[in-house]
Design a protein around this motif. Structure first.
Motif, PDB file in Angstrom:
ATOM      1  N   PRO A  33     -11.180   0.528   6.990  1.00  0.00           N
ATOM      2  CA  PRO A  33     -11.964   0.805   8.198  1.00  0.00           C
ATOM      3  C   PRO A  33     -11.097   1.412   9.293  1.00  0.00           C
ATOM      4  O   PRO A  33      -9.891   1.188   9.352  1.00  0.00           O
ATOM      5  N   HIS A  34     -11.728   2.198  10.140  1.00  0.00           N
ATOM      6  CA  HIS A  34     -11.005   2.710  11.303  1.00  0.00           C
ATOM      7  C   HIS A  34     -10.692   1.591  12.292  1.00  0.00           C
ATOM      8  O   HIS A  34      -9.651   1.615  12.962  1.00  0.00           O
ATOM      9  N   VAL A  35     -11.600   0.608  12.370  1.00  0.00           N
ATOM     10  CA  VAL A  35     -11.420  -0.546  13.257  1.00  0.00           C
ATOM     11  C   VAL A  35     -11.749  -1.797  12.454  1.00  0.00           C
ATOM     12  O   VAL A  35     -12.798  -1.870  11.808  1.00  0.00           O
ATOM     13  N   LEU A  36     -10.854  -2.778  12.495  1.00  0.00           N
ATOM     14  CA  LEU A  36     -11.082  -4.076  11.860  1.00  0.00           C
ATOM     15  C   LEU A  36     -11.210  -5.125  12.959  1.00  0.00           C
ATOM     16  O   LEU A  36     -10.280  -5.344  13.735  1.00  0.00           O
ATOM     17  N   ILE A  37     -12.377  -5.758  13.039  1.00  0.00           N
ATOM     18  CA  ILE A  37     -12.650  -6.769  14.059  1.00  0.00           C
ATOM     19  C   ILE A  37     -12.645  -8.123  13.370  1.00  0.00           C
ATOM     20  O   ILE A  37     -13.478  -8.387  12.503  1.00  0.00           O
ATOM     21  N   ILE A  38     -11.701  -8.977  13.756  1.00  0.00           N
ATOM     22  CA  ILE A  38     -11.479 -10.231  13.054  1.00  0.00           C
ATOM     23  C   ILE A  38     -11.266 -11.340  14.071  1.00  0.00           C
ATOM     24  O   ILE A  38     -10.141 -11.698  14.401  1.00  0.00           O
ATOM     25  N   PRO A  39     -12.345 -11.915  14.612  1.00  0.00           N
ATOM     26  CA  PRO A  39     -12.214 -12.981  15.616  1.00  0.00           C
ATOM     27  C   PRO A  39     -11.500 -14.202  15.037  1.00  0.00           C
ATOM     28  O   PRO A  39     -11.641 -14.532  13.860  1.00  0.00           O
ATOM     29  N   SER A  40     -10.750 -14.876  15.902  1.00  0.00           N
ATOM     30  CA  SER A  40      -9.968 -16.019  15.448  1.00  0.00           C
ATOM     31  C   SER A  40      -9.738 -16.988  16.593  1.00  0.00           C
ATOM     32  O   SER A  40      -9.809 -16.610  17.779  1.00  0.00           O
ATOM     33  N   GLU A  41      -9.436 -18.239  16.237  1.00  0.00           N
ATOM     34  CA  GLU A  41      -9.027 -19.229  17.226  1.00  0.00           C
ATOM     35  C   GLU A  41      -7.621 -18.945  17.743  1.00  0.00           C
ATOM     36  O   GLU A  41      -7.227 -19.466  18.790  1.00  0.00           O
ATOM     37  N   LEU A  96      -6.716   1.399   0.867  1.00  0.00           N
ATOM     38  CA  LEU A  96      -7.684   2.423   0.507  1.00  0.00           C
ATOM     39  C   LEU A  96      -7.642   3.567   1.514  1.00  0.00           C
ATOM     40  O   LEU A  96      -7.170   3.406   2.653  1.00  0.00           O
ATOM     41  N   PRO A  97      -8.131   4.741   1.145  1.00  0.00           N
ATOM     42  CA  PRO A  97      -8.179   5.853   2.118  1.00  0.00           C
ATOM     43  C   PRO A  97      -9.238   5.593   3.185  1.00  0.00           C
ATOM     44  O   PRO A  97     -10.150   4.777   3.021  1.00  0.00           O
ATOM     45  N   PHE A  98      -9.107   6.300   4.302  1.00  0.00           N
ATOM     46  CA  PHE A  98     -10.105   6.232   5.364  1.00  0.00           C
ATOM     47  C   PHE A  98     -11.327   7.062   4.986  1.00  0.00           C
ATOM     48  O   PHE A  98     -11.256   7.967   4.148  1.00  0.00           O
ATOM     49  N   HIS A  99     -12.420   6.751   5.642  1.00  0.00           N
ATOM     50  CA  HIS A  99     -13.656   7.491   5.417  1.00  0.00           C
ATOM     51  C   HIS A  99     -13.711   8.710   6.330  1.00  0.00           C
ATOM     52  O   HIS A  99     -13.419   8.631   7.521  1.00  0.00           O
ATOM     53  N   THR A 100     -14.068   9.834   5.733  1.00  0.00           N
ATOM     54  CA  THR A 100     -14.296  11.062   6.497  1.00  0.00           C
ATOM     55  C   THR A 100     -15.694  11.567   6.158  1.00  0.00           C
ATOM     56  O   THR A 100     -16.029  11.733   4.979  1.00  0.00           O
ATOM     57  N   PRO A 101     -16.549  11.775   7.159  1.00  0.00           N
ATOM     58  CA  PRO A 101     -17.924  12.220   6.876  1.00  0.00           C
ATOM     59  C   PRO A 101     -17.935  13.531   6.101  1.00  0.00           C
ATOM     60  O   PRO A 101     -17.094  14.411   6.309  1.00  0.00           O
ATOM     61  N   LYS A 102     -18.878  13.635   5.177  1.00  0.00           N
ATOM     62  CA  LYS A 102     -19.002  14.891   4.444  1.00  0.00           C
ATOM     63  C   LYS A 102     -19.372  16.026   5.374  1.00  0.00           C
ATOM     64  O   LYS A 102     -18.947  17.163   5.183  1.00  0.00           O
ATOM     65  N   ASP A 103     -20.176  15.726   6.380  1.00  0.00           N
ATOM     66  CA  ASP A 103     -20.551  16.720   7.381  1.00  0.00           C
ATOM     67  C   ASP A 103     -19.729  16.457   8.645  1.00  0.00           C
ATOM     68  O   ASP A 103     -19.967  15.471   9.344  1.00  0.00           O
ATOM     69  N   GLN A 120     -14.214   7.819  19.929  1.00  0.00           N
ATOM     70  CA  GLN A 120     -14.433   9.256  20.102  1.00  0.00           C
ATOM     71  C   GLN A 120     -14.320   9.920  18.734  1.00  0.00           C
ATOM     72  O   GLN A 120     -13.230  10.306  18.311  1.00  0.00           O
ATOM     73  N   PRO A 121     -15.428   9.994  17.985  1.00  0.00           N
ATOM     74  CA  PRO A 121     -15.378  10.583  16.640  1.00  0.00           C
ATOM     75  C   PRO A 121     -14.883  12.018  16.681  1.00  0.00           C
ATOM     76  O   PRO A 121     -15.373  12.838  17.471  1.00  0.00           O
ATOM     77  N   ARG A 122     -13.907  12.319  15.848  1.00  0.00           N
ATOM     78  CA  ARG A 122     -13.389  13.689  15.742  1.00  0.00           C
ATOM     79  C   ARG A 122     -12.894  13.894  14.315  1.00  0.00           C
ATOM     80  O   ARG A 122     -12.076  13.146  13.809  1.00  0.00           O
ATOM     81  N   TRP A 123     -13.403  14.926  13.699  1.00  0.00           N
ATOM     82  CA  TRP A 123     -13.068  15.205  12.302  1.00  0.00           C
ATOM     83  C   TRP A 123     -12.588  16.653  12.187  1.00  0.00           C
ATOM     84  O   TRP A 123     -13.089  17.433  11.394  1.00  0.00           O
ATOM     85  N   ASP A 124     -11.594  16.991  13.008  1.00  0.00           N
ATOM     86  CA  ASP A 124     -11.071  18.360  13.029  1.00  0.00           C
ATOM     87  C   ASP A 124      -9.826  18.521  12.176  1.00  0.00           C
ATOM     88  O   ASP A 124      -9.047  19.458  12.368  1.00  0.00           O
ATOM     89  N   ILE A 126     -20.756   3.777  12.764  1.00  0.00           N
ATOM     90  CA  ILE A 126     -21.228   4.236  14.075  1.00  0.00           C
ATOM     91  C   ILE A 126     -20.798   5.686  14.233  1.00  0.00           C
ATOM     92  O   ILE A 126     -19.638   5.976  14.518  1.00  0.00           O
ATOM     93  N   ASN A 127     -21.722   6.607  13.980  1.00  0.00           N
ATOM     94  CA  ASN A 127     -21.434   8.046  14.083  1.00  0.00           C
ATOM     95  C   ASN A 127     -20.215   8.446  13.255  1.00  0.00           C
ATOM     96  O   ASN A 127     -19.370   9.231  13.694  1.00  0.00           O
ATOM     97  N   GLY A 128     -20.107   7.901  12.053  1.00  0.00           N
ATOM     98  CA  GLY A 128     -19.000   8.250  11.175  1.00  0.00           C
ATOM     99  C   GLY A 128     -17.780   7.377  11.307  1.00  0.00           C
ATOM    100  O   GLY A 128     -16.874   7.454  10.474  1.00  0.00           O
ATOM    101  N   VAL A 129     -17.712   6.543  12.335  1.00  0.00           N
ATOM    102  CA  VAL A 129     -16.594   5.623  12.523  1.00  0.00           C
ATOM    103  C   VAL A 129     -16.934   4.317  11.804  1.00  0.00           C
ATOM    104  O   VAL A 129     -17.991   3.732  12.043  1.00  0.00           O
ATOM    105  N   VAL A 130     -16.038   3.863  10.926  1.00  0.00           N
ATOM    106  CA  VAL A 130     -16.288   2.668  10.110  1.00  0.00           C
ATOM    107  C   VAL A 130     -15.617   1.464  10.765  1.00  0.00           C
ATOM    108  O   VAL A 130     -14.412   1.491  11.054  1.00  0.00           O
TER     109      VAL A 130
END
Length: 612
Positions: free
Chosen positions: A551-559, A338-345, A593-597, A480-484
């Protein structure tokens, strides 16, 4: 016959040597010689003990001191000095049984303290004594013994092990670790990053999905029908099939049922033709309902140079089906992320005022041989020192695989012990101001055993902490401030790693392949059938276990071994477990460091895995 006087004192029955020896024999305590039996009779008479009480006290003394069951005069003398003398001093004066006796606050407090002291003495008599000299502090008006209720003022005293386990002691292997604080895996320029946050200032986590797509409360499960499961699986197949058809410009899909000499392109789901594990000879393709009526056909994979397959994977296969009984695969389309999320603002990310430090921690929070919760206390010290903006805490908090949970040796209910963990975290991090995000685990003994898993319920939160505590389901996506951030406590790496098969001409990383499958299959749990330890409710699965975006970051804890790597533009991190058995584990740190430039760069600029 006249009724006995209400205040009459009962006279103890005469004690005989035979009665004492009979009670001792029940506990396999032996004694030889007249001097030993005479000493036992003397102890009963001089300390007003009946044979049963004497046998119980002797058993506790011999067990705690690891003495020989063959009693000796020296052992009885030590028993009298260490146990009976202290017991005599502890016996209160006779109490009036008259119901007209009134108690004020001082007498009630004295009775309460006396009962607490008796309970502590009883527990001490059955516990193995710690090595080294121990001194018991005396209680004076200037330095009174602390009440149990006073422990709530200190986060480090809330989880006093003796309050919920009679055999609690710190884990020697965890305490003896020498590599604490060392970085074992990293991503990005970690040396240019300041890993101290601002205590959650201008950094507020919130659910990414709208309320109707977020699991917010418990639900009824174990009522699903096979037809409902089939509908969910076919719906997923159609969704991914439409994306593959559009991305690869495929004119139309064919049918598995019709033999054809020409090449055909079909949509289906990978399965296994037996109850065993998937292998290249047992792979089958289950077709879609519209064109193939859900029929299955074996796959011939010998012509493919590279492939990576697992049960439940939705794929598009191109090949020949000349007999209608076997499909010889010549090309495999595995999925599109899927595409990444970019804040409308675009100013949403800039409103955070700079970088955001996120701590990522996965339980268990105490070693398997102890309930002292030392790792949790060390984590609280890390949060208080670094003041991260957000701390994501994955379960299990009360691990079903813990030795004392399995053997039912905890004195407190599981839910009460979890509340103590939460209160310790709240009190210990209040000064730091860090936002705490709690994600449950299937291994949490006090929570619903179902996937997707609803969030924890903890209504007793203090008012000053409600704004910074967030209870999320498993799985979930966090903004978190636009970061998924994609969060799941389920060990999908382990489950898929046991089922995935692959063939590659070059070097191939299994972790990377599995992570690619998660992103391209657009699901937090694309494996079907699920692992035996999973209890999946597919009606809720279709609504709450799909990825809304990449997601910009995928957190997947594992053994499995910890790592940080970038896969298909997504930073994926396995922070490991805070404890691994009896040994110390690891946790993760992220710098956002959110940046949408307009630049297509991941806002997670650095990450690392650190030993606790």
């Amino acid at each position: 016959m006249a009724d006995p006087e209400p205040d009459a004192v009962s006279v103890p029955l005469p004690v005989s040597v035979e009665a004492v020896l009979r009670e001792l024999a029940l506990f396999e305590l032996r004694c030889d010689g007249a001097d030993v039996t005479d000493k036992l009779l003397e102890l009963c008479l001089s300390h007003s003990l009946d044979p049963v009480t004497l046998a119980n006290e002797l058993l506790a003394f011999v067990t705690s001191k690891a003495l020989d069951p063959q009693l000796s005069p020296e052992a009885l003398s030590a028993f009298e000095h260490e146990v009976l003398s202290r017991r005599d001093r502890r016996i209160p004066p006779p109490r009036r049984t008259d119901s007209r006796c009134l108690h004020d606050v001082h007498t009630l407090q004295g009775l309460h303290l006396l009962e607490e002291e008796e309970e502590e003495q009883l527990l001490d008599s059955y516990c193995t004594p710690a090595k080294g000299p121990q001194k018991r502090s005396s209680s004076t008006p200037e330095n009174p013994h602390p009440k149990r209720s006073s422990s709530t003022h200190s986060p480090y005293k809330l989880l006093t092990p003796n309050s919920f386990s009679p055999s609690a002691a710190p884990s020697p292997q965890y305490s003896a670790r020498t590599n604490r604080g060392s970085v074992v895996a990293s991503f990005g320029p970690i040396h240019d990053i300041t890993w101290e946050g601002r205590g959650g200032v201008d950094c507020t986590p919130k659910p990414f999905s709208p309320p109707e797509r977020s699991l917010s409360r418990s639900y009824s499960f174990m009522f699903q029908r096979a037809a409902d499961v089939r509908e969910v699986l076919l719906w997923r197949m159609e969704q991914i099939g439409a994306a593959l058809r559009s991305h690869h410009c495929i004119p139309e899909f064919g049918s598995l049922l019709l033999p054809a000499q020409d090449s055909v392109t079909v949509l289906g789901r990978i399965g296994c033709d037996s109850n065993g594990k998937l292998n290249p000879k047992s792979a089958v393709l289950e077709g879609d309902r519209e064109r193939s009526a859900g029929a299955q056909i074996p796959l011939e994979l010998s012509e493919l140079q590279e492939f990576s397959l697992f049960p439940g994977q939705v794929v598009v296969v191109e090949g020949t089906n000349s007999t209608g009984r076997r499909l010889v695969v010549s090309k495999l389309y595995e999925g599109v992320p899927l595409p990444f999320h970019t804040p409308k603002d675009p100013a949403q990310g800039a409103a955070g005022g700079g970088q955001c430090v996120v701590l990522v921690v996965s339980g268990p929070f105490t070693p398997s041989d102890s309930v002292a919760f030392e790792p949790l206390q060390d984590l609280i010290e890390v949060i208080a020192r670094q003041r991260p903006d957000v701390c994501v805490l994955f379960g299990p908090f009360i691990d079903t695989k813990h030795e004392q949970v399995e053997s039912c040796r905890l004195l407190l209910p599981f839910a009460e012990l979890f509340r103590l963990c939460v209160r310790s975290l709240l009190d210990g991090t209040r000064s730091a101001g860090t936002h705490l995000v709690f994600v449950p685990s299937q291994r949490d003994a006090h929570h619903d055993f179902v996937y997707p898993q609803p969030p924890f319920v903890c209504p007793e939160l203090p008012k000053e902490d409600k704004a910074r505590v967030h209870f999320m389901p498993d799985p979930c996506t966090l903004d978190i401030n636009g970061v998924v951030l994609g969060l799941t406590s389920t060990d999908l790496l382990f489950h898929m790693g046991a089922e995935e098969i692959s063939s590659s001409s070059g070097t191939s990383d299994r972790f990377t392949r599995i992570l690619q499958h998660i992103l391209t299959q657009r699901s937090f749990y694309p494996l079907y059938p699920p692992a035996e330890e999973m209890n999946v409710d597919y009606e809720s699965f279709s609504s709450f276990a799909s990825l809304p975006v990449t997601p910009h970051v995928l957190i997947i804890p594992s053994e499995l071994r910890y790592f940080v790597k970038e896969v298909l533009g997504c930073v994926c991190i396995n922070p490991g477990r805070l404890t691994k058995g009896r040994a110390a584990g690891t946790y993760g740190q992220l710098c956002l460091q959110p940046r949408w430039d307009g630049e297509q760069k991941n806002p997670c600029v650095a990450a690392q895995v650190v030993r606790i």
